[in-house]
Design a protein around this motif. Structure first.
Motif, PDB file in Angstrom:
ATOM      1  N   UNK A 104       0.804  -1.220   0.000  1.00 12.85           N
ATOM      2  CA  UNK A 104       0.000   0.000   0.000  1.00 12.85           C
ATOM      3  C   UNK A 104       0.841   1.277   0.000  1.00 12.85           C
ATOM      4  N   UNK A 105       2.158   1.119  -0.165  1.00 10.59           N
ATOM      5  CA  UNK A 105       3.034   2.272  -0.339  1.00 10.59           C
ATOM      6  C   UNK A 105       3.162   3.148   0.891  1.00 10.59           C
ATOM      7  N   UNK A 106       3.175   2.532   2.070  1.00  4.94           N
ATOM      8  CA  UNK A 106       3.266   3.279   3.324  1.00  4.94           C
ATOM      9  C   UNK A 106       4.702   3.275   3.835  1.00  4.94           C
ATOM     10  N   UNK A 107       5.058   4.291   4.603  1.00  9.25           N
ATOM     11  CA  UNK A 107       6.430   4.398   5.084  1.00  9.25           C
ATOM     12  C   UNK A 107       6.761   3.347   6.127  1.00  9.25           C
ATOM     13  N   UNK A 108       5.816   3.101   7.029  1.00  5.79           N
ATOM     14  CA  UNK A 108       6.034   2.138   8.103  1.00  5.79           C
ATOM     15  C   UNK A 108       4.722   1.447   8.430  1.00  5.79           C
ATOM     16  N   UNK A 109       4.816   0.277   9.066  1.00  8.13           N
ATOM     17  CA  UNK A 109       3.622  -0.409   9.545  1.00  8.13           C
ATOM     18  C   UNK A 109       3.984  -1.231  10.767  1.00  8.13           C
TER      19      UNK A 109
END
Length: 440
Positions: A104-109
């Motif tokens: 989902x193209x997120x920086x961190x999870x």
């Protein structure tokens, strides 16, 4: 179905820019909770629209945190369920933090069970907390607990956000203007919804029940890839069509009656919303034909008003004038046109407004007025145009008009040049409806 993370990343970037302009801070956007239908059976899960708009993520138990300040790059952080082989056997695939961040193209999870601890860190030394208090009590308590934890650490040189602002105020305005990817999805939702209405027209026969026609709609929606109805379908024959939000859908459909359907599908989270009214026996006749032609003419005139620079109220005002004059001509209203409008006498037969915004929600977000005035229509907006006429039995109404309920609704995309009717594939002209019902 291929997922494209770029539109969601673009929206997060736009939101971050607005946060910076307002002084920066941390935005917290949770998804919807799962809800019990009865005992241990849950309703079919549907994610929160604001959360999905920014993330594209559809699993429950998830929160998006967006950090945007002048002195640091934007950070988008997702908190979601962990990968769990046993739970996936029972409930289906989970992305897990690592997979979600990449997909989902997120920086961190991170896992959702770390949210409380990390929020108290993420909120430290931030100028503002952007969050919508009051929408979910469990999230409210978690966010306020984190905020209080930061406040209690003030003696260690960590400051808490001085302001709490509603992030949905910014998101409402963003969501009001659809980007190209949204219009493409809404066009497909409209096409599937129109196919459902056409199937219903072709299936209808006197002696059927409303629920049989509802089944035809739902079959077509699902057959063409829609996830679910966008809202509970209204399938209302005869007098039932005079109940604006009729929901029983169990009446017998009789020869000589009209059937009014208000139904649309949800496709990849975007709503279609169509109303069509047609004769149970396939032929418009007498008073029903006259009233239907009147409502249709008002709807066509209202759609023509859906161009940039017109006010949101203009389509409604056009409908009111045309319907009022037509009802006077038919003998259902008395007095001059100006008198009927000034006294709201028309509301006896037309008691709702003509439009609402449409998008991820069937009654989508966005203000209808700004500064006390109806806002102007602008390219990228999508609204419904849905005039109606509902005539209940009364001593001063000719019996030929009794129990006639008509609504005709289309989804209209405002473009720079002309109205783009997304739902035009659903027949509505008298000859087209009759031809569809005859199998032509």
């Amino acid at each position: 179905m291929t997922f494209d993370p770029r539109p969601f990343a673009s929206r997060r970037k736009r939101l971050a820019e607005q946060l910076r302009k307002a002084g920066g801070g941390v935005a917290i956007i949770p998804t919807s909770p799962e809800r019990l239908r009865n005992r241990d059976s849950e309703y079919l899960y549907r994610h929160d629209s604001y959360f999905y708009y920014l993330s594209g993520f559809t699993e429950p138990e998830a929160v998006l945190v967006l950090i945007a300040n002048e002195d640091e790059d934007t950070r988008s952080i997702l908190f979601c369920r962990e990968k769990n082989e046993e739970r996936e056997i029972w409930e289906g695939f989970r992305w897990g933090p690592e997979g979600a961040a990449e997909q989902f193209g997120l920086d961190e999870a991170f896992t959702i069970d770390t949210l409380a601890e990390q929020l108290s860190v993420l909120l430290g030394n931030q100028p503002a907390l952007w969050y919508s208090l009051g929408h979910d009590a469990s999230h409210d308590s978690q966010v306020m607990a984190a905020l209080n934890a930061v406040r209690s650490g003030a003696r260690n040189g960590v400051s808490a956000p001085a302001d709490i602002r509603d992030v949905r105020v910014l998101l409402d305005e963003m969501r009001l203007f659809k980007d190209a990817s949204e219009i493409a999805l809404m066009r497909r939702a409209a096409e599937i919804s129109a196919a459902g209405h056409l199937r219903a027209m072709r299936a209808l026969r006197p002696g059927m029940y409303e629920y049989e026609i509802e089944a035809e709609l739902l079959h077509e929606f699902r057959r063409q890839g829609a996830e679910a109805p966008a809202y509970s379908a209204i399938v209302a024959g005869g007098a039932n069509a005079c109940v604006l939000h009729y929901s029983a859908n169990n009446g017998l459909l009789r020869d000589g009656d009209l059937l009014m359907i208000d139904a649309g599908c949800e496709y990849r989270s975007y709503a279609g919303d169509i109303s069509r009214t047609f004769p149970v026996n396939g032929r418009f006749e007498g008073a029903a034909r006259d009233l239907y032609a009147l409502v249709l003419s008002s709807q066509k005139a209202a759609i023509a008003e859906c161009v940039p620079g017109k006010a949101f109220s203009d389509p409604h005002d056009v409908v009111v004038r045309i319907l009022s004059q037509g009802l006077i001509d038919l003998g259902l209203l008395k007095g001059s046109l100006d008198e009927v409008i000034e006294t709201s006498a028309f509301r006896r037969f037309y008691m709702h407004r003509t439009s609402h915004w449409l998008g991820l929600d069937v009654h989508d977000c966005g203000e209808y007025k700004t500064g006390g005035a109806w806002r102007e229509l602008q390219p990228g907006m999508v609204l419904t145009i849905e005039p109606g006429c509902y005539i209940r039995p009364a001593d001063d109404i000719p019996e030929a008009f009794w129990n006639i309920g008509i609504r005709i609704e289309d989804d209209v995309h405002v473009t720079p040049t002309r109205p783009d009717v997304l739902t035009s594939a659903a027949p509505k002209c008298i000859k087209d409806v009759e031809a569809a019902m005859a199998g032509h």
